[in-house]
Design a protein around this motif. Structure first.
Motif, PDB file in Angstrom:
ATOM      1  N   SER A  46       0.813  -1.168  -0.038  1.00 60.07           N
ATOM      2  CA  SER A  46      -0.095  -0.025   0.005  1.00 60.07           C
ATOM      3  C   SER A  46       1.035   1.170   0.115  1.00 60.07           C
ATOM      4  O   SER A  46       0.462   2.168  -0.552  1.00 60.07           O
ATOM      5  CB  SER A  46      -0.796   0.008   1.212  1.00 60.07           C
ATOM      6  OG  SER A  46      -1.578  -1.193   1.336  1.00 60.07           O
ATOM      7  N   VAL A  47       1.849   1.291   0.657  1.00 54.21           N
ATOM      8  CA  VAL A  47       2.964   2.288   0.827  1.00 54.21           C
ATOM      9  C   VAL A  47       3.607   2.576  -0.576  1.00 54.21           C
ATOM     10  O   VAL A  47       3.775   3.561  -1.097  1.00 54.21           O
ATOM     11  CB  VAL A  47       4.015   2.247   1.930  1.00 54.21           C
ATOM     12  CG1 VAL A  47       4.887   3.219   1.854  1.00 54.21           C
ATOM     13  CG2 VAL A  47       3.211   2.025   3.207  1.00 54.21           C
ATOM     14  N   ILE A  48       3.773   1.575  -1.157  1.00 53.70           N
ATOM     15  CA  ILE A  48       4.562   1.351  -2.369  1.00 53.70           C
ATOM     16  C   ILE A  48       3.585   2.412  -3.483  1.00 53.70           C
ATOM     17  O   ILE A  48       3.982   2.930  -4.445  1.00 53.70           O
ATOM     18  CB  ILE A  48       4.797  -0.052  -3.132  1.00 53.70           C
ATOM     19  CG1 ILE A  48       6.095  -0.566  -2.326  1.00 53.70           C
ATOM     20  CG2 ILE A  48       5.343   0.103  -4.501  1.00 53.70           C
ATOM     21  CD1 ILE A  48       6.291  -2.032  -2.541  1.00 53.70           C
ATOM     22  N   ALA A  49       2.094   1.636  -3.464  1.00 52.43           N
ATOM     23  CA  ALA A  49       1.193   2.340  -4.273  1.00 52.43           C
ATOM     24  C   ALA A  49       1.021   3.784  -4.017  1.00 52.43           C
ATOM     25  O   ALA A  49       0.895   4.596  -4.978  1.00 52.43           O
ATOM     26  CB  ALA A  49      -0.055   1.482  -4.216  1.00 52.43           C
ATOM     27  N   GLU A  50       0.966   4.129  -2.429  1.00 47.32           N
ATOM     28  CA  GLU A  50       0.943   5.578  -2.294  1.00 47.32           C
ATOM     29  C   GLU A  50       2.135   6.503  -2.809  1.00 47.32           C
ATOM     30  O   GLU A  50       1.974   7.654  -3.377  1.00 47.32           O
ATOM     31  CB  GLU A  50       0.625   5.749  -1.180  1.00 47.32           C
ATOM     32  CG  GLU A  50       0.290   7.434  -0.768  1.00 47.32           C
ATOM     33  CD  GLU A  50      -0.217   7.403   0.950  1.00 47.32           C
ATOM     34  OE1 GLU A  50      -0.618   8.592   1.045  1.00 47.32           O
ATOM     35  OE2 GLU A  50       0.051   6.466   1.539  1.00 47.32           O
ATOM     36  N   GLU A  51       3.400   5.911  -2.909  1.00 47.96           N
ATOM     37  CA  GLU A  51       4.612   6.795  -3.141  1.00 47.96           C
ATOM     38  C   GLU A  51       4.950   6.465  -4.378  1.00 47.96           C
ATOM     39  O   GLU A  51       5.397   7.513  -5.041  1.00 47.96           O
ATOM     40  CB  GLU A  51       5.782   6.424  -2.230  1.00 47.96           C
ATOM     41  CG  GLU A  51       5.393   6.673  -0.539  1.00 47.96           C
ATOM     42  CD  GLU A  51       6.449   6.495   0.337  1.00 47.96           C
ATOM     43  OE1 GLU A  51       6.363   6.621   1.533  1.00 47.96           O
ATOM     44  OE2 GLU A  51       7.423   5.680  -0.135  1.00 47.96           O
ATOM     45  N   LEU A  52       4.796   5.415  -5.036  1.00 51.81           N
ATOM     46  CA  LEU A  52       5.595   5.289  -6.460  1.00 51.81           C
ATOM     47  C   LEU A  52       4.349   5.181  -7.438  1.00 51.81           C
ATOM     48  O   LEU A  52       4.592   4.833  -8.747  1.00 51.81           O
ATOM     49  CB  LEU A  52       6.379   3.897  -6.280  1.00 51.81           C
ATOM     50  CG  LEU A  52       7.342   3.938  -5.389  1.00 51.81           C
ATOM     51  CD1 LEU A  52       8.196   2.842  -5.556  1.00 51.81           C
ATOM     52  CD2 LEU A  52       8.473   5.286  -5.564  1.00 51.81           C
ATOM     53  N   GLY A  53       3.107   5.074  -6.875  1.00 45.52           N
ATOM     54  CA  GLY A  53       1.913   4.963  -7.741  1.00 45.52           C
ATOM     55  C   GLY A  53       1.620   3.593  -8.468  1.00 45.52           C
ATOM     56  O   GLY A  53       2.271   2.722  -8.144  1.00 45.52           O
ATOM     57  N   MET A  54       0.816   3.564  -9.643  1.00 44.72           N
ATOM     58  CA  MET A  54       0.645   2.551 -10.307  1.00 44.72           C
ATOM     59  C   MET A  54       1.823   2.039 -10.959  1.00 44.72           C
ATOM     60  O   MET A  54       1.935   0.678 -11.108  1.00 44.72           O
ATOM     61  CB  MET A  54      -0.645   2.523 -11.156  1.00 44.72           C
ATOM     62  CG  MET A  54      -1.020   1.254 -12.035  1.00 44.72           C
ATOM     63  SD  MET A  54      -1.709   0.148 -10.404  1.00 44.72           S
ATOM     64  CE  MET A  54      -2.766   1.002  -9.628  1.00 44.72           C
ATOM     65  N   ILE A  55       2.561   2.935 -11.353  1.00 44.49           N
ATOM     66  CA  ILE A  55       4.018   2.329 -11.996  1.00 44.49           C
ATOM     67  C   ILE A  55       4.649   1.617 -11.246  1.00 44.49           C
ATOM     68  O   ILE A  55       5.291   0.626 -11.656  1.00 44.49           O
ATOM     69  CB  ILE A  55       4.661   3.803 -12.589  1.00 44.49           C
ATOM     70  CG1 ILE A  55       4.079   4.519 -13.632  1.00 44.49           C
ATOM     71  CG2 ILE A  55       6.112   3.409 -13.093  1.00 44.49           C
ATOM     72  CD1 ILE A  55       4.577   5.892 -14.137  1.00 44.49           C
ATOM     73  N   GLY A  56       4.943   2.124  -9.856  1.00 39.00           N
ATOM     74  CA  GLY A  56       5.641   1.216  -8.863  1.00 39.00           C
ATOM     75  C   GLY A  56       5.052  -0.322  -8.647  1.00 39.00           C
ATOM     76  O   GLY A  56       5.569  -0.982  -8.454  1.00 39.00           O
ATOM     77  N   VAL A  57       3.815  -0.335  -8.400  1.00 39.39           N
ATOM     78  CA  VAL A  57       3.048  -1.359  -8.430  1.00 39.39           C
ATOM     79  C   VAL A  57       3.271  -2.370  -9.576  1.00 39.39           C
ATOM     80  O   VAL A  57       3.559  -3.508  -9.309  1.00 39.39           O
ATOM     81  CB  VAL A  57       1.441  -1.086  -8.138  1.00 39.39           C
ATOM     82  CG1 VAL A  57       0.684  -2.448  -8.051  1.00 39.39           C
ATOM     83  CG2 VAL A  57       1.300  -0.352  -6.988  1.00 39.39           C
ATOM     84  N   LEU A  58       3.161  -1.975 -10.922  1.00 40.32           N
ATOM     85  CA  LEU A  58       3.247  -2.727 -11.996  1.00 40.32           C
ATOM     86  C   LEU A  58       4.624  -3.234 -12.030  1.00 40.32           C
ATOM     87  O   LEU A  58       4.878  -4.223 -12.473  1.00 40.32           O
ATOM     88  CB  LEU A  58       2.896  -1.799 -13.263  1.00 40.32           C
ATOM     89  CG  LEU A  58       1.306  -1.677 -13.315  1.00 40.32           C
ATOM     90  CD1 LEU A  58       1.171  -0.971 -14.543  1.00 40.32           C
ATOM     91  CD2 LEU A  58       0.599  -2.930 -13.336  1.00 40.32           C
ATOM     92  N   LEU A  59       5.840  -2.487 -11.404  1.00 43.10           N
ATOM     93  CA  LEU A  59       7.099  -2.829 -11.695  1.00 43.10           C
ATOM     94  C   LEU A  59       7.176  -3.979 -10.533  1.00 43.10           C
ATOM     95  O   LEU A  59       7.721  -4.957 -11.050  1.00 43.10           O
ATOM     96  CB  LEU A  59       7.939  -1.877 -11.024  1.00 43.10           C
ATOM     97  CG  LEU A  59       9.495  -2.150 -11.026  1.00 43.10           C
ATOM     98  CD1 LEU A  59      10.262  -2.470 -12.258  1.00 43.10           C
ATOM     99  CD2 LEU A  59      10.291  -0.716 -10.315  1.00 43.10           C
TER     100      LEU A  59
END
Length: 376
Positions: A272-285
């Motif tokens: 959830s923190v990855i999603a908030e800080e890095l957005g969907m781009i970070g999540v997809l990575l």
């Protein structure tokens, strides 16, 4: 020295790069998710506390990975019985009042001096090796349920019950699913597999509806806003974090939800923190790295030099992928919150060491498979 050079030459470098990438993402995000909480906690008062410990475990974990990759996986078959016995004993010790360590209304740990160890992590390794070894030896009996399929399921049932009593339904379910994949690839009859799957689902539903605690946890994800300050609290703030991140995120270290709103931000809810800080781009990575790992693991399994290595590789691959899938689904509200962490990324020493140990075994299978192809 020559053998070591040959070993390094034939490492599966795409697999190694994926593992290290996930571990480094974990280090960065553990610090980002925990520095406010650690700095404000009067018992810690050190913003880098969790980062320092995770870095230490990552370095040790890489050492474990290297050692496991050098140790022939074929020798693991001889160790499987002692591993099962030790795992069962440790799982029983956790349940003894005063011996098991309780946190957040769950008793899942044993205290070895300054180190907290989670026996269910050892159980993962033991069950994967046990199932791979037993069903390799029973290839000629797999069509007979009583003789070929049933005996290891009794051990699996014991492990499942002991872990469930902690309570830890998420870990118990991930072990069941990984062992189920070994059964599938071992070649048991589909009728038996579907029957076992049906029994497992009915049993889990029965367990969920027989306990008010498990029932509340199970149903809270359907409508978290029905109890926003109770069972729905974690999921609501996880969804807020994901929504805040959007496509590109708020920027590294800029999460609002980790600042006292989202419990377990550096463990169960680090995604959830990855999603908030890095957005969907970070999540997809992150998801992309896990998907690449899955396909690499399947390729290693297909190239394994024998049936034991093949089943072991499938079991390791799907144990890690299953755990990641359960975590993704829980933090996004697609399934109940189970308390299961994200492999290689979430904070946790015993989980990190066990995962690196499993990955070292997978690497050894990859190396043996390479030599086997050269011989052919």
């Amino acid at each position: 020295m020559k053998q070591l050079k040959q070993h390094l030459k034939h490492l599966d470098y795409p697999l190694f790069a994926t593992i290290i990438s996930l571990g480094l993402i974990g280090i960065v995000m553990v610090y980002s998710a925990s520095f406010i909480y650690a700095g404000m906690d009067p018992d810690i008062n050190d913003s880098s506390h969790y980062f320092d410990r995770q870095l230490m475990w990552l370095i040790i974990g890489i050492g474990v990975f290297i050692i496991a990759s050098l140790f022939s996986y074929r020798n693991l078959g001889r160790l499987v019985k002692p591993m099962i016995i030790v795992a069962l004993i440790l799982l029983l010790l956790v349940l003894i009042p005063g011996v098991g360590v309780e946190r957040n209304f769950a008793t899942r740990w044993l205290n070895f001096g300054p180190i907290l160890f989670q026996p269910s992590e050892l159980a993962k390794v033991a069950m994967i090796i046990y199932f791979a070894k037993v069903y390799t030896n029973k290839q000629d009996k797999l069509n007979h349920f009583g003789q070929g399929v049933l005996p290891p399921l009794i051990v699996l049932g014991l492990v499942f019950v002991f872990i469930l009593m902690q309570p830890d339904l998420g870990t118990a379910a991930s072990i069941i699913m990984a062992c189920g994949m070994i059964l599938l690839f071992a070649g048991i009859r589909l009728l038996h597999l579907f029957g076992l799957g049906f029994i497992a689902i009915v049993s889990m539903l029965g367990l969920i509806f027989s306990s008010e605690y498990r029932y509340d946890r199970f149903t809270s994800f359907l409508d978290p806003f029905a109890d926003p300050s109770g069972e729905g609290y974690q999921l609501i703030h996880s969804l807020i974090a994901i929504a805040n991140g959007g496509l590109t995120g708020e920027g590294l270290a800029n999460s609002v939800q980790k600042s006292g709103f989202l419990p377990e931000a550096h463990t169960d809810f680090i995604m959830s923190v990855i999603a908030e800080e890095l957005g969907m781009i970070g999540v997809l990575l992150v998801i992309g790295l896990y998907i690449f790992f899955m396909f690499r693991g399947i390729l290693i399994a297909k190239r394994a030099p024998d049936q034991f290595g093949r089943l072991l590789a499938f079991g390791i691959t799907f144990q890690i992928i299953t755990q990641a899938m359960i975590n993704f689904a829980a933090v996004s509200g697609l399934m109940p919150i189970t308390g299961i962490t994200l492999p290689l990324i979430s904070y946790g020493g015993s989980s990190l060491l066990i995962t690196f140990g499993l990955l070292g075994i997978l690497m050894n299978i990859a190396i043996k498979g390479h030599f086997n192809r050269r011989v052919e």
